[in-house]
Write a protein that holds these residues in place. Structure first.
Motif, PDB file in Angstrom:
ATOM      1  N   ARG A   6       0.928  -4.864 -14.981  1.00 18.13           N
ATOM      2  CA  ARG A   6       0.816  -3.454 -14.618  1.00 18.13           C
ATOM      3  C   ARG A   6       1.863  -3.098 -13.567  1.00 18.13           C
ATOM      4  NH1 ARG A   6      -3.307  -0.248 -16.786  1.00 18.13           N
ATOM      5  NH2 ARG A   6      -4.496  -1.589 -18.174  1.00 18.13           N
ATOM      6  N   TYR A   7       2.375  -1.870 -13.669  1.00 19.77           N
ATOM      7  CA  TYR A   7       3.405  -1.429 -12.735  1.00 19.77           C
ATOM      8  C   TYR A   7       2.889  -1.396 -11.303  1.00 19.77           C
ATOM      9  CZ  TYR A   7       6.352  -0.274 -16.701  1.00 19.77           C
ATOM     10  OH  TYR A   7       7.099  -0.351 -17.841  1.00 19.77           O
ATOM     11  N   SER A   8       1.627  -1.048 -11.116  1.00 19.30           N
ATOM     12  CA  SER A   8       1.081  -1.024  -9.749  1.00 19.30           C
ATOM     13  C   SER A   8       1.102  -2.418  -9.129  1.00 19.30           C
ATOM     14  CB  SER A   8      -0.341  -0.462  -9.749  1.00 19.30           C
ATOM     15  OG  SER A   8      -1.198  -1.273 -10.540  1.00 19.30           O
ATOM     16  N   ASN A   9       0.846  -3.423  -9.947  1.00 23.07           N
ATOM     17  CA  ASN A   9       0.879  -4.809  -9.481  1.00 23.07           C
ATOM     18  C   ASN A   9       2.310  -5.186  -9.093  1.00 23.07           C
ATOM     19  OD1 ASN A   9       1.170  -7.845  -9.923  1.00 23.07           O
ATOM     20  ND2 ASN A   9      -1.046  -7.634 -10.102  1.00 23.07           N
ATOM     21  N   LEU A  10       3.256  -4.833  -9.949  1.00 24.09           N
ATOM     22  CA  LEU A  10       4.668  -5.108  -9.657  1.00 24.09           C
ATOM     23  C   LEU A  10       5.122  -4.382  -8.387  1.00 24.09           C
ATOM     24  CD1 LEU A  10       6.155  -4.809 -13.264  1.00 24.09           C
ATOM     25  CD2 LEU A  10       5.879  -6.906 -11.930  1.00 24.09           C
ATOM     26  N   ALA A  11       4.618  -3.167  -8.189  1.00 23.61           N
ATOM     27  CA  ALA A  11       4.991  -2.411  -6.995  1.00 23.61           C
ATOM     28  C   ALA A  11       4.515  -3.122  -5.735  1.00 23.61           C
ATOM     29  CB  ALA A  11       4.417  -0.996  -7.061  1.00 23.61           C
ATOM     30  N   VAL A  12       3.275  -3.616  -5.746  1.00 24.85           N
ATOM     31  CA  VAL A  12       2.761  -4.355  -4.585  1.00 24.85           C
ATOM     32  C   VAL A  12       3.647  -5.567  -4.321  1.00 24.85           C
ATOM     33  CG1 VAL A  12       0.823  -5.710  -3.676  1.00 24.85           C
ATOM     34  CG2 VAL A  12       0.382  -3.547  -4.866  1.00 24.85           C
ATOM     35  N   GLU A  13       3.991  -6.298  -5.379  1.00 26.83           N
ATOM     36  CA  GLU A  13       4.851  -7.479  -5.230  1.00 26.83           C
ATOM     37  C   GLU A  13       6.211  -7.115  -4.643  1.00 26.83           C
ATOM     38  OE1 GLU A  13       5.410  -9.872  -8.679  1.00 26.83           O
ATOM     39  OE2 GLU A  13       3.286 -10.328  -8.887  1.00 26.83           O
ATOM     40  N   LYS A  14       6.843  -6.087  -5.210  1.00 27.79           N
ATOM     41  CA  LYS A  14       8.200  -5.714  -4.771  1.00 27.79           C
ATOM     42  C   LYS A  14       8.205  -5.146  -3.357  1.00 27.79           C
ATOM     43  CE  LYS A  14      10.515  -6.193  -8.792  1.00 27.79           C
ATOM     44  NZ  LYS A  14      11.148  -7.442  -9.026  1.00 27.79           N
ATOM     45  N   LEU A  15       7.188  -4.353  -3.034  1.00 26.31           N
ATOM     46  CA  LEU A  15       7.109  -3.804  -1.676  1.00 26.31           C
ATOM     47  C   LEU A  15       7.004  -4.928  -0.654  1.00 26.31           C
ATOM     48  CD1 LEU A  15       4.692  -0.851  -2.422  1.00 26.31           C
ATOM     49  CD2 LEU A  15       6.962  -0.593  -1.390  1.00 26.31           C
ATOM     50  N   SER A  16       6.092  -5.864  -0.893  1.00 29.03           N
ATOM     51  CA  SER A  16       5.932  -6.957   0.066  1.00 29.03           C
ATOM     52  C   SER A  16       7.152  -7.876   0.076  1.00 29.03           C
ATOM     53  CB  SER A  16       4.639  -7.733  -0.168  1.00 29.03           C
ATOM     54  OG  SER A  16       4.553  -8.210  -1.470  1.00 29.03           O
ATOM     55  N   ALA A  17       7.801  -8.059  -1.063  1.00 29.25           N
ATOM     56  CA  ALA A  17       9.023  -8.869  -1.123  1.00 29.25           C
ATOM     57  C   ALA A  17      10.161  -8.223  -0.338  1.00 29.25           C
ATOM     58  CB  ALA A  17       9.448  -9.082  -2.575  1.00 29.25           C
ATOM     59  N   ASN A  18      10.094  -6.901  -0.176  1.00 24.04           N
ATOM     60  CA  ASN A  18      11.107  -6.171   0.592  1.00 24.04           C
ATOM     61  C   ASN A  18      10.697  -6.001   2.050  1.00 24.04           C
ATOM     62  OD1 ASN A  18      13.512  -4.953  -1.044  1.00 24.04           O
ATOM     63  ND2 ASN A  18      11.750  -4.910  -2.416  1.00 24.04           N
ATOM     64  N   ALA A  19       9.724  -6.805   2.488  1.00 23.50           N
ATOM     65  CA  ALA A  19       9.249  -6.811   3.875  1.00 23.50           C
ATOM     66  C   ALA A  19       8.676  -5.467   4.312  1.00 23.50           C
ATOM     67  CB  ALA A  19      10.358  -7.268   4.822  1.00 23.50           C
ATOM     68  N   ILE A  20       8.091  -4.753   3.367  1.00 24.99           N
ATOM     69  CA  ILE A  20       7.406  -3.491   3.675  1.00 24.99           C
ATOM     70  C   ILE A  20       5.925  -3.812   3.796  1.00 24.99           C
ATOM     71  CG2 ILE A  20       6.786  -1.203   2.786  1.00 24.99           C
ATOM     72  CD1 ILE A  20       9.597  -1.256   1.376  1.00 24.99           C
TER      73      ILE A  20
ATOM     74  N   GLY B 208      -4.490   2.645  -6.595  1.00 22.88           N
ATOM     75  CA  GLY B 208      -4.618   2.388  -8.028  1.00 22.88           C
ATOM     76  C   GLY B 208      -4.035   1.035  -8.387  1.00 22.88           C
ATOM     77  N   ALA B 209      -4.070   0.111  -7.433  1.00 24.39           N
ATOM     78  CA  ALA B 209      -3.492  -1.225  -7.649  1.00 24.39           C
ATOM     79  C   ALA B 209      -4.328  -2.017  -8.647  1.00 24.39           C
ATOM     80  CB  ALA B 209      -3.420  -1.978  -6.327  1.00 24.39           C
ATOM     81  N   SER B 210      -3.651  -2.679  -9.558  1.00 28.34           N
ATOM     82  CA  SER B 210      -4.302  -3.506 -10.570  1.00 28.34           C
ATOM     83  C   SER B 210      -4.006  -4.979 -10.320  1.00 28.34           C
ATOM     84  CB  SER B 210      -3.783  -3.126 -11.962  1.00 28.34           C
ATOM     85  OG  SER B 210      -4.285  -4.022 -12.931  1.00 28.34           O
ATOM     86  N   LEU B 211      -4.997  -5.809 -10.584  1.00 25.93           N
ATOM     87  CA  LEU B 211      -4.797  -7.258 -10.459  1.00 25.93           C
ATOM     88  C   LEU B 211      -4.054  -7.835 -11.664  1.00 25.93           C
ATOM     89  CD1 LEU B 211      -8.302  -8.297  -9.058  1.00 25.93           C
ATOM     90  CD2 LEU B 211      -6.171  -7.919  -7.792  1.00 25.93           C
ATOM     91  N   LYS B 212      -3.889  -7.041 -12.715  1.00 26.03           N
ATOM     92  CA  LYS B 212      -3.198  -7.507 -13.922  1.00 26.03           C
ATOM     93  C   LYS B 212      -1.691  -7.551 -13.670  1.00 26.03           C
ATOM     94  CE  LYS B 212      -6.726  -5.624 -16.951  1.00 26.03           C
ATOM     95  NZ  LYS B 212      -7.045  -4.607 -17.949  1.00 26.03           N
ATOM     96  N   PRO B 213      -1.077  -8.727 -13.816  1.00 25.04           N
ATOM     97  CA  PRO B 213       0.344  -8.897 -13.478  1.00 25.04           C
ATOM     98  C   PRO B 213       1.310  -8.031 -14.292  1.00 25.04           C
ATOM     99  CG  PRO B 213      -0.683 -11.019 -13.978  1.00 25.04           C
ATOM    100  CD  PRO B 213      -1.696  -9.966 -14.248  1.00 25.04           C
TER     101      PRO B 213
END
Length: 120
Positions: free
Chosen positions: A16-30, A9-14
């Motif tokens: 959106r919480y799903s967008n933030l989750a993708v950013e934070k997960l990858s920033a945490n080396a996940i 359910g990832a959104s390209l809109k910055p």
């Protein structure tokens, strides 16, 4: 341990919480995969619009309302994740029972809070 995660359910809109989750997960080396309605990228993570046969998914984190989740039940169970996270607004007792029957753990939690409190 890398908890390879699929954001469903990832959104390209910055904003959106799903967008933030993708950013934070990858920033945490996940290692992060994303599936959404529109193809694109969130930072360096490709958002897929077709379901992929991902291997070794540890966590599926949901950003789909319960009615939209139904079409993905079999897909998610087929991935054999260790857990599914139901973010706020995605709570779904029907799916909880399916996950229990398939020995898949689930949490009703916020991915962003889990990451920010080192509980992910």
């Amino acid at each position: 341990m890398n908890k390879k995660t699929l954001v469903l359910g990832a959104s390209l809109k910055p904003n959106r919480y799903s967008n933030l989750a993708v950013e934070k997960l990858s920033a945490n080396a996940i290692e992060t995969h994303a599936f959404g309605l529109r193809k694109g990228q969130i930072n360096k993570v490709e958002v897929d619009t077709e379901l992929q046969d991902y291997k070794n998914i540890h966590t599926v984190t949901l950003y789909l309302n319960p009615m939209r989740q139904k079409e993905y039940y079999n897909y998610i169970v087929g991935l054999k994740p260790k857990r599914v996270i139901f973010n706020p607004g995605t709570e779904n007792p029907e799916f909880y029972n399916i996950l229990k029957e398939n020995n898949i753990a689930f949490e009703v939690a916020c991915t962003l809070v889990l990451l920010s409190t080192n509980q992910y």
